[in-house]
Write a protein that holds these residues in place. Structure first.
Motif, PDB file in Angstrom:
ATOM      1  N   ILE A 129       1.017  -1.112  -0.053  1.00  0.00           N
ATOM      2  CA  ILE A 129       0.116  -0.167   0.022  1.00  0.00           C
ATOM      3  C   ILE A 129       1.054   1.232   0.019  1.00  0.00           C
ATOM      4  O   ILE A 129       0.725   2.130  -0.670  1.00  0.00           O
ATOM      5  CB  ILE A 129      -1.025   0.108   1.368  1.00  0.00           C
ATOM      6  CG1 ILE A 129      -2.009  -1.045   1.043  1.00  0.00           C
ATOM      7  CG2 ILE A 129      -1.567   1.309   1.276  1.00  0.00           C
ATOM      8  CD1 ILE A 129      -2.847  -1.280   2.235  1.00  0.00           C
ATOM      9  N   SER A 181       0.932   3.683  -2.832  1.00  0.00           N
ATOM     10  CA  SER A 181       0.374   5.137  -2.728  1.00  0.00           C
ATOM     11  C   SER A 181       1.335   6.180  -3.210  1.00  0.00           C
ATOM     12  O   SER A 181       1.211   7.079  -3.927  1.00  0.00           O
ATOM     13  CB  SER A 181       0.162   5.488  -1.280  1.00  0.00           C
ATOM     14  OG  SER A 181       1.512   5.510  -0.558  1.00  0.00           O
ATOM     15  N   VAL A 211       0.974   6.240  -7.222  1.00  0.00           N
ATOM     16  CA  VAL A 211      -0.067   6.996  -7.638  1.00  0.00           C
ATOM     17  C   VAL A 211       0.172   8.462  -7.657  1.00  0.00           C
ATOM     18  O   VAL A 211      -0.335   9.182  -8.452  1.00  0.00           O
ATOM     19  CB  VAL A 211      -1.421   6.645  -6.685  1.00  0.00           C
ATOM     20  CG1 VAL A 211      -2.455   7.361  -7.067  1.00  0.00           C
ATOM     21  CG2 VAL A 211      -1.592   4.972  -7.088  1.00  0.00           C
ATOM     22  N   VAL A 212       0.894   8.947  -6.594  1.00  0.00           N
ATOM     23  CA  VAL A 212       0.827  10.257  -6.598  1.00  0.00           C
ATOM     24  C   VAL A 212       1.735  10.754  -7.211  1.00  0.00           C
ATOM     25  O   VAL A 212       1.594  11.781  -8.294  1.00  0.00           O
ATOM     26  CB  VAL A 212       1.410  10.747  -4.977  1.00  0.00           C
ATOM     27  CG1 VAL A 212       1.970  12.165  -4.712  1.00  0.00           C
ATOM     28  CG2 VAL A 212       0.289  10.493  -3.850  1.00  0.00           C
ATOM     29  N   VAL A 244       2.373   9.639   2.262  1.00  0.00           N
ATOM     30  CA  VAL A 244       0.956   9.819   1.485  1.00  0.00           C
ATOM     31  C   VAL A 244      -0.107   9.091   2.624  1.00  0.00           C
ATOM     32  O   VAL A 244      -1.130   9.795   2.748  1.00  0.00           O
ATOM     33  CB  VAL A 244       0.848   8.708   0.521  1.00  0.00           C
ATOM     34  CG1 VAL A 244      -0.510   8.882  -0.245  1.00  0.00           C
ATOM     35  CG2 VAL A 244       1.874   9.109  -0.581  1.00  0.00           C
ATOM     36  N   ILE A 245       0.191   8.126   3.302  1.00  0.00           N
ATOM     37  CA  ILE A 245      -0.471   7.559   4.363  1.00  0.00           C
ATOM     38  C   ILE A 245      -0.661   8.641   5.535  1.00  0.00           C
ATOM     39  O   ILE A 245      -1.806   8.750   5.920  1.00  0.00           O
ATOM     40  CB  ILE A 245       0.030   6.233   5.041  1.00  0.00           C
ATOM     41  CG1 ILE A 245       0.641   5.298   3.819  1.00  0.00           C
ATOM     42  CG2 ILE A 245      -0.664   5.690   6.306  1.00  0.00           C
ATOM     43  CD1 ILE A 245      -0.670   5.099   2.999  1.00  0.00           C
ATOM     44  N   MET A 291      -3.507  11.054   4.226  1.00  0.00           N
ATOM     45  CA  MET A 291      -4.743  10.528   4.148  1.00  0.00           C
ATOM     46  C   MET A 291      -5.346  10.296   5.620  1.00  0.00           C
ATOM     47  O   MET A 291      -6.544  10.523   5.851  1.00  0.00           O
ATOM     48  CB  MET A 291      -4.673   9.057   3.412  1.00  0.00           C
ATOM     49  CG  MET A 291      -4.262   9.012   1.924  1.00  0.00           C
ATOM     50  SD  MET A 291      -3.721   7.384   1.558  1.00  0.00           S
ATOM     51  CE  MET A 291      -5.284   6.513   1.767  1.00  0.00           C
TER      52      MET A 291
END
Length: 452
Positions: A13, A17, A20-21, A87-88, A91
């Motif tokens: 993950i 992530s 994706v960014v 990123v996490i 989020m």
């Protein structure tokens, strides 16, 4: 936030992530609105810029100040902030703002994202990280404004905000000039502000809370406060001090007679430039002197400083200060024929030693492989190539003027090194911290071998 049906590990993950960014950022930067002349750049350059921003590296194939419009610069700054915090974390911050309850899966993901050892107080930890980051970046921006507003007018506000976030996140990207901060090489205020932001971002949040917590205990005498710090904080602080001041002293020794760098400066200016160079190699990437003009001895020293980088659970890259300290202690224990590895009168676990060794070996493998591949597609000299690949893998951003001249294959190689350097060692550490406690009942026999 996390659905069991996807059956993705936390490591997958986290890696996904970031990817994706990067891809989203590259698409935005490839739009005409992102460039100053309203003409689209090549997608490879847009992808390279998105990667260097998200991985908080700072290597750029196109000059940031002249290539990108305000929109493009905003996109880059957002990518830097996301990359610096993770990123996490971003989020999770949104979930906190929306007052959504975090499940156990979300907390486990946060634990792995920060490489923490416990779930206890994880939500409170994230809140403190966010507020602490905003406070330091805000103060940094205000201090920068005292210099940039008189020089650039209202535009100085935006430059101050951008530079503060970039410095704290150890990104090394600026929108001032194509030669980074070289025009401010002898400006004490810019040097102090930038160095403090780099160090605060790179020392790690665990050290923040450890130090501030002791500061509230007025009953402790000053000389005892250090003793009451956690082992992690002691190692991070002492190793950082040794690397920063030791690095500055050696750079001064190697450069004080070099007319291309600091040879013609006053003693005070020489000292502040050397200190800044030592700090910025801790994966920040800002430059106040041309890296290609340094002596070979200084460049090799910078390779070591860049490879080590900052401290865990911060915004810096590299194999980390705690990692190198554990490896050094392990080597010293072996030389002294001691069974236990200890630092500050505390034993280091075998698991920590194994992690330190694995992260170092993996990082070296990325550097070595990238260097061979880059050598195959470019005719640059070996020192320039190693400097480039170490800078990319450790997410530093310093270059001996090689990045702007990379061909397409070279850009892809460095792009890959930046991504692997940002998520590779972290992912390896997380993979080794697997929650699968199953062990084989039948173990392989042990046999002695000759080593060394």
């Amino acid at each position: 936030m996390i659905k069991k049906k996807f059956s993705l590990s936390t490591t997958q993950i986290i890696m996904l992530s970031f990817l994706v960014v990067i891809l989203a950022g590259s698409l935005l930067l490839s739009l005409p609105i992102s460039t100053a002349n309203r003409e689209s750049v090549s997608y490879l350059d847009a992808l390279f810029t998105a990667t260097t921003a998200t991985c908080v590296t700072g290597l750029v194939t196109l000059p940031t100040v002249t290539t990108w419009s305000i929109f493009g610069q905003v996109v880059i700054l957002i990518l830097i902030q996301i990359g610096g915090l993770g990123v996490i974390t971003i989020m999770s911050a949104l979930m906190i703002l929306l007052r959504k309850r975090m499940g156990i899966g979300d907390k486990l993901l946060l634990q792995d994202a920060f490489n923490l050892n416990s779930l206890s107080g994880i939500v409170r930890f994230v809140k403190r990280v966010l507020w602490g980051t905003l406070l330091v970046e805000g103060v940094g921006a205000l201090l920068y404004m005292t210099v940039f507003i008189p020089e650039f007018g209202c535009k100085g506000i935006w430059i101050s905000v951008f530079t503060s976030i970039s410095a704290f996140c150890n990104a090394g990207i600026d929108i001032i000039a194509e030669d980074s901060l070289c025009r401010y090489a002898t400006n004490p205020l810019i040097n102090i502000i930038t160095c403090l932001l780099i160090i605060l971002g790179g020392i790690g949040y665990i050290v923040w809370w450890d130090v501030t917590g002791l500061g509230k205990e007025s009953s402790l005498k000053k000389h005892r406060r250090f003793r009451n710090l956690s082992l992690h904080s002691k190692i991070a602080i002492v190793t950082t001090l040794i690397l920063v001041f030791g690095g500055a002293a050696l750079i001064f020794l190697f450069e004080h007679r070099n007319p291309l760098t600091i040879g013609n400066m006053s003693l005070f200016d020489k000292l502040q430039v050397c200190f800044f160079q030592s700090v910025t190699t801790r994966t920040a990437g800002f430059a106040t002197i041309a890296q290609q003009d340094m002596t070979n001895a200084s460049s090799i020293l910078c390779l070591l400083l860049m490879f080590i980088g900052g401290s865990p659970v911060g915004t810096a890259g590299g194999i980390k200060t705690v990692t190198i300290a554990v490896l050094a202690a392990s080597a010293l224990a072996t030389i002294r024929d001691k069974q236990d590895v200890s630092l500050f009168n505390r034993n280091i676990s075998k698991q920590a030693i194994n992690k330190a060794l694995a992260v170092t070996v993996m990082s070296f493998a990325i550097v070595f492989t990238s260097s061979i591949l880059l050598s195959a597609v470019t005719d640059a000299n070996v020192l320039d190539i190693f400097f480039e690949t170490v800078s990319a893998t450790a997410t530093v951003g310093l270059t001996r003027d090689l990045t702007p001249y990379l061909n397409a294959a070279g850009k892809v190689i460095i792009l890959g090194a930046m991504y692997l350097g940002r998520v590779g060692p972290i992912s390896l550490a997380l993979a080794m911290n697997s929650r699968n406690k199953h062990q084989n009942i039948i173990k392989n026999p042990t046999e002695e071998i000759s080593v060394g």
